[in-house]
Design an enzyme around this catalytic site. Structure first.
Site, PDB file in Angstrom:
ATOM      1  N   ASN A   1     -10.159  -3.129   2.440  1.00 50.84           N
ATOM      2  CA  ASN A   1      -9.937  -2.978   1.002  1.00 50.84           C
ATOM      3  C   ASN A   1     -11.249  -2.624   0.317  1.00 50.84           C
ATOM      4  O   ASN A   1     -12.289  -2.506   0.963  1.00 50.84           O
ATOM      5  CB  ASN A   1      -9.390  -4.290   0.408  1.00 50.84           C
ATOM      6  CG  ASN A   1      -7.956  -4.576   0.835  1.00 50.84           C
ATOM      7  OD1 ASN A   1      -7.102  -3.703   0.802  1.00 50.84           O
ATOM      8  ND2 ASN A   1      -7.699  -5.810   1.248  1.00 50.84           N
TER       9      ASN A   1
ATOM     10  N   TYR B   1       1.056  -5.130  11.379  1.00 51.14           N
ATOM     11  CA  TYR B   1       0.899  -3.727  11.008  1.00 51.14           C
ATOM     12  C   TYR B   1       1.614  -2.799  11.985  1.00 51.14           C
ATOM     13  O   TYR B   1       2.364  -1.911  11.586  1.00 51.14           O
ATOM     14  CB  TYR B   1      -0.588  -3.374  10.915  1.00 51.14           C
ATOM     15  CG  TYR B   1      -1.206  -3.717   9.586  1.00 51.14           C
ATOM     16  CD1 TYR B   1      -1.220  -5.043   9.132  1.00 51.14           C
ATOM     17  CD2 TYR B   1      -1.786  -2.751   8.778  1.00 51.14           C
ATOM     18  CE1 TYR B   1      -1.778  -5.372   7.918  1.00 51.14           C
ATOM     19  CE2 TYR B   1      -2.354  -3.074   7.560  1.00 51.14           C
ATOM     20  CZ  TYR B   1      -2.340  -4.388   7.134  1.00 51.14           C
ATOM     21  OH  TYR B   1      -2.895  -4.712   5.924  1.00 51.14           O
TER      22      TYR B   1
ATOM     23  N   HIS C   1       0.829  -1.215   0.000  1.00 48.05           N
ATOM     24  CA  HIS C   1       0.000   0.000   0.000  1.00 48.05           C
ATOM     25  C   HIS C   1       0.867   1.270   0.000  1.00 48.05           C
ATOM     26  O   HIS C   1       0.529   2.264   0.644  1.00 48.05           O
ATOM     27  CB  HIS C   1      -0.945   0.025   1.201  1.00 48.05           C
ATOM     28  CG  HIS C   1      -1.935  -1.099   1.224  1.00 48.05           C
ATOM     29  ND1 HIS C   1      -3.101  -1.106   0.483  1.00 48.05           N
ATOM     30  CD2 HIS C   1      -1.923  -2.283   1.883  1.00 48.05           C
ATOM     31  CE1 HIS C   1      -3.772  -2.223   0.702  1.00 48.05           C
ATOM     32  NE2 HIS C   1      -3.064  -2.957   1.544  1.00 48.05           N
TER      33      HIS C   1
END
Length: 509
Positions: A132, A342, A60
Site C-alpha cells: 500500500n 490472494y 482494490h
C-alpha cells in the site's frame, strides 16, 4: 502481450476465424420473420457480450497500471540470493495502483488507502510484492480482514457507505489506530498515483547464498515528489473527473514522462527480532529508521501503458504467495493469511489457470503437475508422467538442494505454545491468546504509541490541524455511543488530538 487479432485490417471474422457476411443484419425468415437459431454469428456475438465482465475484485477494485523495468544499482547480495536483486540486473515488471474500498466506478479522489502492487517477471519465476501507500495496516490478523472490508463497503439494506460502521470497527479494533492516523492525515488522499510512496508493508524474509536469513521491509520512494489533496480539493476534483489518477498515469507515460520510484529496504538481522521493542512481524507497526536505516537497492520506471486495459490490468493477478528463491515469509499473521487468500481470490475471479494468462505468465520455464481446469492453454508433454510421485525417472523433479535452504519461518509447536527453539519468545498458551500468538518480549508493543509518535514528532502544526479536521469530517453520521469511543480512541493516540477532535466535532453538531 501478443495481439490475438493480428489481421484486424482484413475482413471481419467469427472467433473461429471464418468470415462474417454482415455486422448489420440478423438472419430472419423473411423480412418480418423470426430470427434463426442457426445465425451463429448473432448468437456468438450476444453470448460473448453477455460474458464480457468478470467479477470485480472484492478489494482494490478500482485501479490503474503500467509496465516497466526494475534496475538494481546496488549490491545487496549479502542479504539475498534472489536473482532479481543482484547488482546490475534489469527485470521487466508490472505495477498496479488502486483504491481499497471503492468499486470499479468509484472516484479516485476518495479518502482511502492506495494499493501498490508490483509483479516482477524474474528468471526464477514471478515475484509479487503486494503493498500500500502506507507502511502499516488496520489489523494484524487475517481472521478480521473480511470484517474490516465489510465495514468499509456498503450497508446491505441501503447500499450506502456508513461512517458509523467504519468507526464502530476502528474503535473496537485498537490496533487500527496507527493506520487510521495515516488515513486521516495527508497520506489519505494522494494527489495521484505518481506522487505517492509505496511500501511492501509486511515483513518478509531474505536469505543469501550461504543460507543466512534476514528480515526485510520494502520501501518505494517516488521521484516525482510526494503530494496530496485536501478534502476540499479532492471533492472539487471528483466533481470534475472521477478518474483523474488513472488518467494522469496513462497520459504521463504516453508523453514520455516516465514515473520512477527508488527501491529501498530495511534489514533486520534474524536474531534481533526476539528482542526488538515492538513485534517486528506486526503489520500495524513500523520499524524505526534510526534502528534500521533505509538501504538503497535500485529503482523502477514505468514506461509502457497497457495495450488493452482489461487483458493486462483487470486480469492481472498479484499474490504474496508468488515468491522466488532468496525471498520468503515471516511469522506476520496477516501475510500468512494473504498467502492463501490472494491466490484463492484469483482462482475464483479469473479461474484456476489465471497464471496462464499472458499478463500473469512467468517469463521462465514452468514445469508443473497441475493439469486441466477452465482456461487450460499450456500443457505438459504427454509422454511425461502425470504425477510427481513417480518412479520412472522422467519429468521434472523437486530441487531438494534448494529446499534445504528454503526461506521458512518459525511456527509455534501447538501443545507447548512455544516458538520453535524459543527463537521468538513465548506464545501465550491459554484461551484466545494462544491463537493470537501474543509475544511477551517487546516493551513498546502497544497499539497507540507509534500513532502518537506520528502525530507529535513527525507531523507539523499544519498537518496536525488538517488531521483533526479530517477526522471530524469523517465522523459525520456516527452514533452517540460510537462518538464517545472515537474520542477515547484518539485520546489514546494523543491527548491533545482527542480533546481537539471532541471540541471540533461538537461545534458541527
Amino acid at each position: 502481450m501478443s495481439n490475438l487479432y493480428e489481421g484486424s485490417n482484413g475482413p471481419t471474422t467469427r472467433l473461429n476465424g471464418a468470415p462474417v457476411p454482415t455486422e448489420q443484419h440478423s438472419q430472419t425468415n423473411g423480412l418480418q420473420g423470426g430470427i434463426n437459431l442457426h445465425d451463429v454469428h448473432l448468437l456468438e456475438k450476444l453470448a460473448h457480450f453477455n460474458r464480457e465482465r468478470i467479477p470485480e475484485r472484492v478489494v482494490h477494485a478500482k485501479g490503474a497500471g503500467a509496465f516497466g523495468e526494475l534496475t538494481v544499482t546496488e549490491d545487496v547480495s549479502k542479504y539475498t540470493k534472489a536473482a532479481v536483486f543482484q547488482p546490475n540486473t534489469v527485470t521487466p515488471m508490472l505495477a498496479r495502483f488502486s483504491t481499497v474500498a471503492g468499486e470499479q466506478g468509484s472516484p479516485d479522489g476518495w479518502r482511502d488507502v492506495r494499493g501498490f502492487s508490483l509483479k516482477f517477471y524474474t528468471e526464477e519465476g514471478n515475484l509479487d510484492i503486494v503493498g500500500n501507500n502506507t507502511p502499516v495496516f488496520f489489523i494484524r490478523d487475517g481472521i478480521k480482514f473480511p470484517d474490516f472490508i465489510h465495514s468499509q463497503k456498503r450497508l446491505p439494506d441501503t447500499g450506502l457507505r456508513d461512517a458509523n460502521m467504519q468507526w464502530d470497527f476502528w474503535t473496537a479494533s485498537p490496533e487500527s489506530a496507527h493506520q487510521v492516523t495515516y488515513l486521516m492525515g495527508d497520506r489519505g488522499i494522494p494527489k495521484d498515483f505518481r506522487h505517492m510512496d509505496g511500501f511492501g508493508s509486511h515483513t518478509y524474509q531474505w536469505i543469501n547464498a550461504e543460507g543466512e536469513r534476514f528480515w526485510v521491509k520494502y520501501h518505494f520512494k517516488t521521484r516525482q515528489g510526494w503530494d496530496f489533496l485536501t478534502d476540499d480539493e479532492a471533492a472539487e476534483l471528483v466533481g470534475e473527473n472521477t478518474d483523474h489518477a488513472r488518467q494522469d498515469l496513462f497520459e504521463a507515460i504516453e508523453r514520455g514522462d516516465y514515473p520512477t520510484w527508488d527501491v529501498k529496504v530495511q534489514i533486520m538481522p534474524y536474531d534481533e527480532a526476539a528482542s526488538y521493542k515492538v513485534n517486528p512481524f506486526d503489520l500495524t507497526k513500523t520499524w524505526s529508521q534510526k534502528d534500521y536505516p533505509l538501504i538503497p537497492v535500485g529503482h523502477f520506471t514505468l514506461n509502457r501503458n497497457p495495450g488493452n486495459f482489461f487483458a493486462e490490468i483487470e486480469q492481472a493477478a498479484f499474490a504474496p504467495s508468488n515468491t522466488v528463491p532468496g525471498v520468503g515469509f515471516s511469522p506476520d499473521k496477516m501475510l500468512l493469511a494473504r498467502v492463501f487468500s490472494y491466490a484463492d481470490a484469483h482462482r475464483y475471479r479469473l479461474g484456476v489457470n489465471h497464471d496462464q494468462l499472458p499478463v500473469n505468465q512467468p517469463r521462465c520455464p514452468v514445469n508443473s503437475f497441475s493439469q486441466d481446469g477452465y482456461g487450460t492453454y499450456h500443457y505438459a508433454n504427454p509422454n511425461l508422467p502425470v504425477h510427481g510421485s513417480n518412479a520412472t525417472g522422467r519429468g521434472p523433479e523437486a530441487d531438494t538442494a534448494a529446499a534445504a535452504k528454503a526461506a521458512g519461518c518459525p511456527v509455534h509447536s501447538g501443545h507447548a505454545g512455544q516458538v520453535d527453539a524459543g527463537t521468538f519468545g513465548q506464545w501465550e498458551s491459554v484461551g484466545e491468546e494462544f491463537y493470537a500468538g501474543a509475544y511477551v518480549q517487546h516493551p513498546e508493543d502497544d497499539d497507540f504509541s507509534q500513532a502518537g509518535d506520528l502525530v507529535r514528532n513527525v507531523m507539523d502544526d499544519a498537518e496536525r490541524d488538517r488531521l483533526a479536521d479530517n477526522i471530524v469530517g469523517a465522523m459525520q453520521g456516527v452514533s452517540p455511543e460510537v462518538e464517545q469511543r472515537v474520542y477515547q480512541y484518539w485520546t489514546n493516540v494523543d491527548s491533545w488530538l482527542g480533546a481537539e477532535v471532541e471540541k471540533r466535532f461538537k461545534v458541527t453538531k
